[in-house]
Design a protein around this motif. Structure first.
Motif, PDB file in Angstrom:
ATOM      1  N   GLU A  73       1.162  -1.185  -0.007  1.00  0.00           N
ATOM      2  CA  GLU A  73       0.064  -0.234  -0.308  1.00  0.00           C
ATOM      3  C   GLU A  73       0.883   1.336   0.532  1.00  0.00           C
ATOM      4  O   GLU A  73       0.650   1.897  -0.458  1.00  0.00           O
ATOM      5  CB  GLU A  73      -0.744   0.208   1.335  1.00  0.00           C
ATOM      6  N   ARG A  76       3.293   1.658  -3.722  1.00  0.00           N
ATOM      7  CA  ARG A  76       2.380   2.119  -4.801  1.00  0.00           C
ATOM      8  C   ARG A  76       2.237   3.653  -4.969  1.00  0.00           C
ATOM      9  O   ARG A  76       1.871   3.564  -6.744  1.00  0.00           O
ATOM     10  CB  ARG A  76       0.779   1.562  -4.498  1.00  0.00           C
ATOM     11  N   TYR A  77       1.627   4.278  -4.583  1.00  0.00           N
ATOM     12  CA  TYR A  77       2.384   5.976  -4.557  1.00  0.00           C
ATOM     13  C   TYR A  77       3.179   5.981  -5.363  1.00  0.00           C
ATOM     14  O   TYR A  77       3.362   7.254  -6.865  1.00  0.00           O
ATOM     15  CB  TYR A  77       2.311   6.478  -3.379  1.00  0.00           C
ATOM     16  N   PRO A  78       4.637   5.852  -4.988  1.00  0.00           N
ATOM     17  CA  PRO A  78       5.716   6.591  -5.440  1.00  0.00           C
ATOM     18  C   PRO A  78       5.712   5.455  -6.925  1.00  0.00           C
ATOM     19  O   PRO A  78       6.683   6.317  -7.578  1.00  0.00           O
ATOM     20  CB  PRO A  78       6.963   6.039  -4.684  1.00  0.00           C
ATOM     21  N   LYS A  80       4.064   4.819  -8.503  1.00  0.00           N
ATOM     22  CA  LYS A  80       2.780   4.753  -9.722  1.00  0.00           C
ATOM     23  C   LYS A  80       3.696   6.123 -10.763  1.00  0.00           C
ATOM     24  O   LYS A  80       3.097   6.942 -11.948  1.00  0.00           O
ATOM     25  CB  LYS A  80       1.210   5.886  -9.389  1.00  0.00           C
ATOM     26  N   GLN A  81       4.576   6.874 -10.001  1.00  0.00           N
ATOM     27  CA  GLN A  81       5.343   7.922 -11.112  1.00  0.00           C
ATOM     28  C   GLN A  81       6.366   7.406 -11.549  1.00  0.00           C
ATOM     29  O   GLN A  81       7.267   6.750 -11.561  1.00  0.00           O
ATOM     30  CB  GLN A  81       5.820   8.598  -9.796  1.00  0.00           C
ATOM     31  N   PHE A 251       7.323  12.490  -1.677  1.00  0.00           N
ATOM     32  CA  PHE A 251       6.677  10.988  -1.017  1.00  0.00           C
ATOM     33  C   PHE A 251       7.710  11.235   1.349  1.00  0.00           C
ATOM     34  O   PHE A 251       7.977  10.011   1.060  1.00  0.00           O
ATOM     35  CB  PHE A 251       6.611   9.832  -1.566  1.00  0.00           C
ATOM     36  N   GLN A 254       5.717   8.466   2.884  1.00  0.00           N
ATOM     37  CA  GLN A 254       6.530   7.129   2.304  1.00  0.00           C
ATOM     38  C   GLN A 254       7.674   6.342   2.786  1.00  0.00           C
ATOM     39  O   GLN A 254       7.792   5.907   3.502  1.00  0.00           O
ATOM     40  CB  GLN A 254       5.929   6.754   0.552  1.00  0.00           C
TER      41      GLN A 254
END
Length: 287
Positions: A73, A76-78, A80-81, A251, A254
């Motif tokens: 979880e 998945r944010y970094p 995507k970049q 981030f 994160q």
């Protein structure tokens, strides 16, 4: 002479193996249940104790899974970049473990085999599973009350829980739904203090709990290996100055969560409700 001794030794070993394979099959001919059954209070106490023990083992088994889900979880944010993915590629970090992008394995491989004739009412697969255990004959007496699929599930539970005993086998038989009994029309044993509705609730809860336990037990090793791979990859990320700078800039939340995860020594992970033993805090410098 030496060759003859070797041959005799191999023959003796083969006989020993054959005896091991047939030991439980021979016991089936002598199996019977004691006349004394569980009492109502004993059933309730045993049921509650076994349910709690199973819940505790499930909680322990899913620690790796929950931590993997948390890491996935966060990651998945970094990932995507586009600029972050290019950075990983430039730093030879493009090979991301599958568990980091897709989460822990949750699918079991289906087991299928052709039905085999029962041995005195007991599934041959069950006999094979229990052949290395010291099984009281009464265990088989309880097992043969169940249909083969239920017998197999019961045997797996007894082995996984290290409960290969008559009392646990009889508890499993007592809490087996009528539809999974060999003779579903046979009147069920009545227990003082336990209503028919209460027994049905116990059956359903026990079944769901055991299904969850067997699922977790079958994947626990896989989750542990996936977590090891994820931690090794995170270590590589956090030792890379360019990656750390990028995370700190884009981030920061994160990055902090990754550091918290790595600060917790491997093998000492805990669920959120459990105390966490932390080691020396690692500092990742941003140059």
């Amino acid at each position: 002479m030496t060759e003859r001794r070797t041959v005799l030794g191999l023959e003796a070993a083969d006989r020993l193996l054959q005896n091991s394979r047939t030991r439980h099959a021979a016991l089936l001919e002598k199996m019977h249940e004691p006349n004394r059954w569980f009492t109502g209070p004993w059933l309730c106490r045993t049921y509650q104790a076994e349910c709690q023990r199973t819940r505790d083992m499930i909680a322990e088994a899913i620690i790796s899974r929950h931590l993997l889900e948390t890491i996935t979880e966060i990651f998945r944010y970094p990932i995507k970049q586009e600029s972050f993915r290019r950075l990983l590629s430039a730093e030879s970090l493009a090979s991301v473990p599958k568990a980091l992008t897709e989460g822990p394995t949750l699918n079991l491989l289906a087991e299928s085999s052709a039905p085999r004739p029962l041995v005195n009412g007991v599934s041959p697969e069950v006999i094979e599973l229990l052949q290395d255990w010291n099984v009281p004959p009464q265990v088989f007496a309880s097992l043969r009350k169940m249909v083969p699929e239920r017998q197999l599930k019961a045997a797996k539970l007894m082995i996984a829980l290290k409960r290969v005993s008559f009392h646990y086998a009889q508890l499993l038989a007592t809490l087996t739904p009528a539809s999974q009994l060999v003779d579903p029309a046979r009147p069920r044993k009545k227990f003082v203090g336990v209503t028919a509705d209460g027994l049905a609730i116990m059956e359903a809860e026990f079944d769901l709990l055991n299904d969850e336990f067997l699922f977790c037990a079958s994947l626990r090793g896989t989750w542990a290996l996936e977590l090891i791979a994820a931690r090794i990859y995170l270590d590589r990320l956090m030792e890379n100055a360019r990656v750390v700078r990028h995370l700190a800039r884009d981030f920061p939340e994160q990055l902090a969560r990754f550091q918290t995860i790595l600060d917790n020594p491997a093998g000492q992970e805990a669920l959120p409700s459990q105390p966490v033993k932390t080691g020396p805090r690692r500092t990742h410098f941003v140059f």
